[in-house]
Design an enzyme around this catalytic site. Structure first.
Site, PDB file in Angstrom:
ATOM      1  N   SER A   1       5.142   1.472 -74.417  1.00 24.95           N
ATOM      2  CA  SER A   1       4.294   0.295 -74.264  1.00 24.95           C
ATOM      3  C   SER A   1       2.866   0.752 -73.994  1.00 24.95           C
ATOM      4  O   SER A   1       2.594   1.946 -73.885  1.00 24.95           O
ATOM      5  CB  SER A   1       4.782  -0.566 -73.100  1.00 24.95           C
ATOM      6  N   LYS A   2       1.992  -0.218 -73.852  1.00 24.67           N
ATOM      7  CA  LYS A   2       0.571   0.124 -73.672  1.00 24.67           C
ATOM      8  C   LYS A   2       0.315   0.909 -72.386  1.00 24.67           C
ATOM      9  O   LYS A   2      -0.704   1.574 -72.264  1.00 24.67           O
ATOM     10  CB  LYS A   2      -0.271  -1.151 -73.689  1.00 24.67           C
ATOM     11  N   ARG A   3       1.263   0.830 -71.436  1.00 25.18           N
ATOM     12  CA  ARG A   3       1.108   1.625 -70.212  1.00 25.18           C
ATOM     13  C   ARG A   3       1.018   3.114 -70.541  1.00 25.18           C
ATOM     14  O   ARG A   3       0.438   3.899 -69.801  1.00 25.18           O
ATOM     15  CB  ARG A   3       2.314   1.436 -69.282  1.00 25.18           C
TER      16      ARG A   3
END
Ligand code: GLU
Length: 473
Positions: A242-244
């Site tokens: 994910s963007k994390r």
């Protein structure tokens, strides 16, 4: 073996790195078998699909070198490769299935269906147990496929082996909505049949759709393709990517300076390997060896740091002239102007040194800015750490004296005359050379000092040392 594979992006968002990997594996499989790689556009979601996303996705495929043989833009024997142009085709096939008694209209309200679902849940059954063909047929509403009762659907997945879905896991799913638009299941299955797709390689998230597509293919009288479900990509911490974890859009890596060949190589090793030990390999080697059956069924981790490392390896492996010409647009971008022809040789003089130290091409701009611009402002941290030491005025003065007498302006001559200074002043080489680096480049990180001075030229180097001396007062 005939191979016709497809990528079917929905233009409702940017191209995710996971989808790019799926596209790459399809392309490699097609190329390995001398087959056909098709790109069609799944744009039945007319509200969320945009021309911008479509262009972003297609241009990312092209950037990666995944050129397609048939499909959107390039055309082919099947006319259009855009689902929104084929709505009549999907509608008429849905109606044909109704006429054949294989599908039915259903106008039960969502509320009614919810009640049936709750009832099934209360009894520990799958909702499909109740969401079945009604006794009396309707004339309108959605169209559902009538699932043959009591049969498991099994298939041999190229990556996962035999996969089987029990009958309870399947309900009479909607194929045509009441507004006449097809669902993904219908449109995708009809296209795969019409375009004679032989192998469907796609993300594991779509696995639950596959038994539906197999049943629908049978109802339509088609032959199901071979399926291969690719494991998902995780972040380096083992959680869903994910963007994390960093950017998930392929285009973000492109703008950050990842080279297409490095991206290609890196995506290829996510779940596949050339052999037990080779990490870096060419497009041709991958085509030679690739097979979907060799893809691992375990998820693999997308690690942006490893991608950047690999990019650095690709940069170092380039012939020097290629490095220079590919770095040039980034240098011009950093400067905000085009370079004049007589400026460029300054870069070429130092290119080899810069190439050694670069992992991403945009870094080159900052490394060589000093060659093309006056120092606007000294890096404040470098200035206070390096320039305010007591021996600095002496270092600058001695350097000026020696460098202005130098007859031959090249790294070796510059070095040999400057090396005398630390000895003479009884200080370490670092203490003597760091102030010169700040004076000449404005910062304490730069390409090697003597090469930097050589590339900048004698007169500008002397002027900068003089200026730093004056700043010190
Ligand atoms: N348009 C679908 C998607 O982007 C295609 C899935 C498939 O390959 O069947 O998820």
């Amino acid at each position: 073996m005939t191979v016709r594979v497809r990528m079917a992006p929905s233009p409702t968002g940017y191209l995710h790195v996971g989808t790019a990997r799926t596209a790459l594996f399809n392309w490699l499989f097609a190329r390995h078998h001398g087959g056909t790689f098709i790109v069609r556009v799944d744009d039945t979601d007319l509200e969320r699909s945009t021309a911008e996303y479509e262009e972003e996705i297609l241009s990312s495929f092209r950037w990666l070198g995944l050129h397609w043989d048939e499909g959107i833009e390039v055309g082919g024997p099947h006319g259009t490769y855009r689902q929104s142009d084929r709505l009549d085709r999907y509608r008429s096939l849905a109606r044909r299935l109704v006429d054949d008694g294989l599908a039915y209209y259903d106008d039960r309200s969502p509320g009614e269906l919810d009640l049936l679902r709750t009832k099934a849940q209360g009894e520990g059954r799958h909702p499909g147990h109740y969401i079945r063909r009604p006794e009396t047929p309707f004339e309108k509403g959605v169209i559902r496929l009538a699932i043959p009762e009591g049969h498991a659907v099994a298939f041999d997945d190229l990556i996962r082996g035999t996969v089987s879905f029990e009958p309870e896991a399947l309900d009479d799913f909607v194929i045509l909505r009441s507004d006449g638009t097809p669902t993904y299941h219908l449109a995708s299955t009809v296209d795969d049949i019409d375009y004679e797709i032989t192998h469907v390689a796609r993300g594991e998230d779509l696995l639950p759709s596959t038994p539906k597509h197999i049943l629908l293919t049978r109802a339509l009288g088609g032959e199901a393709p071979v399926y291969a479900h690719l494991p998902l990509l995780l972040g380096p911490d083992g959680k869903k990517l994910s963007k994390r974890h960093g950017a998930t859009a392929l285009s973000d890596y492109r703008t950050s300076g990842i080279l297409p060949e490095a991206m290609f190589n890196y995506l290829a090793i996510l779940g596949w390997s050339l052999d037990a030990q080779t990490t870096i390999f060419s497009r041709e080697e991958a085509v030679e060896e690739f097979d979907l059956a060799d893809v691992s069924k375990n998820p693999s981790a997308f690690d942006p740091d490893k991608l950047v490392w690999m990019n650095g390896e690709y940069i170092r492996a380039m012939p020097e002239e290629e490095f220079s010409s590919r770095a040039r647009p980034w240098v011009e971008e950093a400067l905000g102007r085009a370079l004049l022809e007589d400026e460029w040789p300054k870069f070429e003089e130092i290119a080899a040194e810069v190439q050694e130290r670069t992992k991403l091409l945009p870094e080159v701009g900052d490394q060589v800015r000093f060659l093309f611009e006056e120092i606007d402002e000294y890096d404040p941290a470098a200035w206070s750490k390096v320039m305010e030491r007591e021996e600095v005025p002496k270092v600058l003065e001695e350097s000026l004296a020696r460098l202005s007498n130098l007859k031959s302006w090249d790294p070796v001559s510059i070095e040999s005359t400057l090396r005398e200074i630390p000895e003479m002043l009884g200080i370490g080489a670092g203490k003597a050379f760091q102030p010169l680096r700040v004076a000449v480049t404005g910062s304490s990180v730069s390409p090697p000092l003597f090469e930097s001075m050589a590339a900048l030229g004698q007169h500008p180097t002397l002027a900068r040392i003089e200026r730093a001396r004056q700043e010190l007062g």
